[in-house]
Design an enzyme around this catalytic site. Structure first.
Site, short mmCIF file in Angstrom:
data_model
loop_
_atom_site.label_atom_id
_atom_site.label_comp_id
_atom_site.label_asym_id
_atom_site.label_seq_id
_atom_site.Cartn_x
_atom_site.Cartn_y
_atom_site.Cartn_z
N ASP A 57 0.83 -1.11 -0.19
CA ASP A 57 0.06 -0.13 0.04
C ASP A 57 0.85 1.22 0.07
OD1 ASP A 57 -1.44 2.29 0.66
OD2 ASP A 57 -2.69 1.08 2.21
N LYS A 92 -5.83 9.43 0.39
CA LYS A 92 -4.68 9.11 1.15
C LYS A 92 -3.78 9.00 0.06
CE LYS A 92 -4.54 6.75 5.05
NZ LYS A 92 -4.61 5.49 5.78
N ALA A 115 0.09 10.23 -12.44
CA ALA A 115 -1.40 9.96 -13.06
C ALA A 115 -2.24 11.12 -12.42
CB ALA A 115 -1.68 8.96 -13.03
N TYR A 146 -11.77 12.40 -4.90
CA TYR A 146 -11.04 12.19 -6.12
C TYR A 146 -10.25 13.37 -6.77
CZ TYR A 146 -9.58 10.17 -10.60
OH TYR A 146 -8.71 9.52 -11.75
N LYS A 150 -6.22 14.71 -6.64
CA LYS A 150 -5.31 14.81 -7.85
C LYS A 150 -4.92 16.26 -7.79
CE LYS A 150 -5.84 10.58 -9.62
NZ LYS A 150 -4.55 9.77 -9.73
N ARG A 187 -17.68 2.84 -15.20
CA ARG A 187 -17.46 3.77 -16.53
C ARG A 187 -18.30 3.33 -17.48
NH1 ARG A 187 -10.99 4.70 -15.28
NH2 ARG A 187 -10.78 2.70 -14.20
N1 LIG Z 1 -8.61 4.95 -17.01
C1 LIG Z 1 -8.71 6.24 -17.03
O1 LIG Z 1 -9.53 6.76 -17.96
C2 LIG Z 1 -8.15 7.44 -16.17
C3 LIG Z 1 -8.45 8.54 -16.36
C4 LIG Z 1 -7.76 9.73 -15.74
C5 LIG Z 1 -6.92 9.43 -14.86
N2 LIG Z 1 -6.52 8.02 -14.45
C6 LIG Z 1 -5.36 7.76 -13.55
O2 LIG Z 1 -4.81 6.76 -13.99
C7 LIG Z 1 -4.52 5.67 -12.82
C8 LIG Z 1 -4.86 4.40 -12.84
O3 LIG Z 1 -6.28 4.30 -13.16
P1 LIG Z 1 -6.78 3.04 -13.75
O4 LIG Z 1 -7.93 3.20 -14.80
O5 LIG Z 1 -5.79 2.16 -14.22
O6 LIG Z 1 -7.79 2.45 -12.46
P2 LIG Z 1 -7.52 0.90 -11.88
O7 LIG Z 1 -8.42 1.14 -10.80
O8 LIG Z 1 -7.65 -0.14 -12.77
O9 LIG Z 1 -5.89 1.00 -11.13
C9 LIG Z 1 -5.44 1.61 -10.09
C10 LIG Z 1 -4.47 0.66 -9.26
O10 LIG Z 1 -4.08 1.43 -8.30
C11 LIG Z 1 -4.13 0.60 -6.97
N3 LIG Z 1 -4.16 1.11 -5.79
C12 LIG Z 1 -4.96 1.90 -5.43
N4 LIG Z 1 -4.73 2.50 -4.15
C13 LIG Z 1 -3.63 1.94 -3.81
C14 LIG Z 1 -2.57 2.04 -2.80
N5 LIG Z 1 -2.82 2.69 -1.61
N6 LIG Z 1 -1.40 1.29 -2.78
C15 LIG Z 1 -1.07 0.44 -3.89
N7 LIG Z 1 -2.09 0.26 -4.98
C16 LIG Z 1 -3.24 1.06 -5.12
C17 LIG Z 1 -5.40 -0.57 -7.25
O11 LIG Z 1 -5.14 -1.65 -6.56
C18 LIG Z 1 -5.38 -0.79 -8.80
O12 LIG Z 1 -4.59 -1.70 -9.18
C19 LIG Z 1 -5.22 6.56 -11.63
O13 LIG Z 1 -4.23 7.29 -10.89
C20 LIG Z 1 -6.24 7.22 -12.22
O14 LIG Z 1 -6.61 8.32 -11.44
C21 LIG Z 1 -7.19 7.06 -15.32
#
Ligand SMILES: NC(=O)c1ccc[n+]([C@@H]2O[C@H](COP(=O)([O-])OP(=O)(O)OC[C@H]3O[C@@H](n4cnc5c(N)ncnc54)[C@H](O)[C@@H]3O)[C@@H](O)[C@H]2O)c1
Length: 328
Positions: A57, A92, A115, A146, A150, A187
């Protein structure tokens, strides 16, 4: 061999980034606590000699042995369903988690890319959104957990850059889709495709006139890769500017999936943005980047992925048991 740490590695974008960096010949350390991610997304890398996984984590102290060249901080719940259920973990990971990773980058002399998201623009009053727009965010609304995490993440990253001279990069990601998205993460693309596959009606929130623009994951990863290797420290939008209304999009999904179901309408959630479209002039100029994958092609690949899921995965209403992760 250059070494890169990717947080959120078991998630949608993180797992695709692991693949890209492995293919580019990097040594990759993936880190995740599986709060919204899935082991399945990394199973193909399990025995790869250049891949290592650490279950951790990132809101707790992060330590890595040896050198590190790059860090990509992608850990964070990313869909509204997730961050509304785990609001404190979301705050967090954006704040404490980012602080821990900036500290690690400083200690290792590594470059860090974080990100960020189009959500920093909130419900935008400027359209399309350029990087110099400050945004329209309701700090205390349900999505604030959120959006503000960010925004804080961007601020602390710039502070480390300006105060400590750390090499930092900030990508503002707009809606991205592709294989390994979770079917039940709320989504619109997995939601529509899941409904079509289960033979359910397609649900539109609001009247469907709100617009979105969708970027295929390979394009997103290419933009992120180029940004990391650039020398630009301020935020850069990466997304696909091709805008579509949700109503038109539902029609495209009906055609693609061949579903005979109809579209039904429900109330729009609070602070759901009405318009979202990236201005990508900066990415074009700085990185020579433009999205290449046509929506029809990307949607077909994504639908094929969802079609390959098991019955159990298709009908699971809740993908995650968040309770086992909650310790705030
Ligand atoms: N997918 C999109 O369209 C999109 C758009 C804007 C921003 N983002 C950003 O991209 C990143 C990834 O998004 P995603 O769509 O792959 O989401 P996702 O939920 O598939 O992946 C996020 C990963 O982070 C891990 N995680 C969360 N909290 C954690 C912690 N405290 N310690 C360790 N691991 C942790 C989760 O287990 C998960 O595997 C995020 O930061 C998100 O804000 C994604």
């Amino acid at each position: 061999m250059k070494k890169v740490l990717i947080t959120g590695a078991a998630g949608f974008l993180g797992s695709h980034l692991c693949d890209r960096f492995i293919n580019e010949g990097y040594s990759v350390i993936g880190m995740d606590n599986f709060i919204t991610g899935d082991e399945k997304n990394l199973v193909h890398l399990e025995n790869h000699p250049n891949f290592q996984f650490i279950n951790h984590d990132v809101t707790e102290f992060v330590s890595i042995e040896g050198d590190l060249d790059y860090i990509l901080h992608f850990a964070s719940p990313a869909s509204p369903i997730d961050y509304l259920k785990i609001p404190i973990q979301t705050l967090k990971v954006g704040s404490l988690g980012t602080h821990n990773l900036l500290g690690l980058a400083k200690a290792k002399g590594a470059r860090i890319l974080i990100a960020s998201t189009s959500e920093v623009y909130g419900d935008p009053l400027v359209h399309p959104q350029t990087e110099d727009y400050y945004g329209n965010v309701n700090t205390i609304g349900p999505r604030g957990v959120y959006d503000e995490a960010k925004r804080f993440q961007e601020s602390i990253t710039m502070a480390y850059h300006r105060f400590h001279g750390l090499e930092t990069r900030i990508v503002r990601i707009f809606n991205t889709y592709g294989p390994r998205m979770r079917l039940n993460d709320g989504r619109v693309i997995p939601a529509f495709m899941g409904q079509a596959l289960r033979g359910e009606d397609l649900t539109i929130f609001g009247d469907g006139s709100q617009t979105r623009s969708f970027c295929y994951v390979d394009d997103q990863v290419e933009g992120i890769y180029r940004l990391l290797l650039s020398d630009y420290a301020e935020p850069v939008n990466i997304g696909n500017p091709h805008e579509i209304t949700i109503k038109e999009f539902a029609e495209e999904i009906i055609k693609l999936t061949g579903t005979t179901q109809k579209v039904i309408y429900q109330d729009l959630p609070i602070n759901d943005p009405l318009q979202r479209q990236p201005d990508i002039s900066l990415a074009k100029k700085l990185l020579g980047w433009v999205p290449k994958v046509d929506r029809s092609e990307g949607m077909k690949i994504t639908f094929d992925y969802f079609k390959s899921l098991t019955e159990e995965e298709l009908y699971k209403s809740e993908h995650k048991d968040f309770k086992s992760h909650i310790k705030v």
